[in-house]
Design a protein around this motif. Structure first.
Motif: not given
Length: 264
Positions: A117, A208, A212, A240, A242
């Protein structure tokens, strides 16, 4: 917590477990507490080292003019002194940008990269209009922090996090140092590391959050196209942060990647 002197700063870090070294770099406004699930979940397989970056947590303040390269140099010093060998370096958000700069300046310290991210700097990953809006919003948040009313950046989570996670993120935000964040804002806004991506010659994993909103999947796709042989793991239902929103899936992805690395 342990402490290491690196030039003009003292770096606090946590070290748990035994095995190949895995170094964790948190995002802006956070500290090593952001890696709690990974420290617990990965210690059985690795020596996990999570720093409080200079100017945050229990590390010392940074001098005026401390920039992205200085953070990378400090991370290199930590790896050399504590790991004693090239390490897998995992950075999330701003921490991933530091990891990219570390690879640029000190490739011999990096066994593999895990970028989560993150950005190739805001200038390197955001359209110009969004870059201006992001800088303006961050400046307003820092003004609020100066007045004693810190605000969390929007879009950290895809959904309402568990109460304990929300308390942790707010506690880290309350402890963040506005002077440090202002220097980081300048460094992040100016950074453009896109040219480093195709030069990455070590194994690379991208993690990711599918939702996000701060570094969207578009950025992940650009990284995946540019970094030779990069693997991309998308965590459904995550934003974001994660590693905190989907901690088990994040930790499992890191473990699988690291255990599959060729021996040194």
């Amino acid at each position: 917590m342990e402490t290491l002197g690196a030039g003009a700063v003292d770096i606090a870090f946590e070290r748990v477990g035994e095995g190949p070294p895995l170094v964790l770099a948190h995002g802006a406004g956070d500290d090593s507490r952001a890696w709690g699930p990974q420290l617990e979940g990965l210690a059985s397989d690795f020596t996990v080292i999570a720093w409080d970056e200079p100017g945050q947590g229990r590390s010392s303040d940074v001098p005026e003019g401390f920039g992205l390269g200085d953070y990378a140099d400090c991370l290199a010093a930590l790896i050399e002194a504590v790991a004693g060998e090239p390490a897998v370096v995992c950075g999330i958000s701003w921490g991933g940008t530091i990891a990219l700069e570390l690879h640029r300046r000190h490739p011999d310290r990096v066994r593999a990269l895990i970028l989560a991210d993150t950005y190739a700097g805001w200038r390197g990953s955001l359209p110009p209009d969004e870059l201006r809006d992001r800088v303006d919003a961050a400046a307003r948040q820092l003004d609020a922090a100066d007045s004693g009313m810190p605000e969390l950046p929007p879009g950290l989570f895809a959904a309402d996090p568990p109460a304990g996670t929300a308390r942790l993120v707010r506690a880290m935000a309350a402890a963040a140092r506005p002077a440090t964040l202002r220097q980081q804002l300048r460094a992040m806004a100016d950074a453009d590391l896109r040219d480093e991506l195709p030069r990455i010659a070590v194994p690379a994993l991208l993690i990711w959050g599918a939702l996000d909103a701060r570094s969207p999947l578009r950025v992940a796709s650009e990284f995946a196209r540019a970094i030779p042989g990069a693997q991309l793991v998308v965590l459904e239902g995550a934003g974001h942060l994660s590693n905190l929103e989907r901690p088990t899936a994040f930790t499992d992805a890191v473990r699988e990647f690291c255990l599959a690395l060729p021996p040194m």
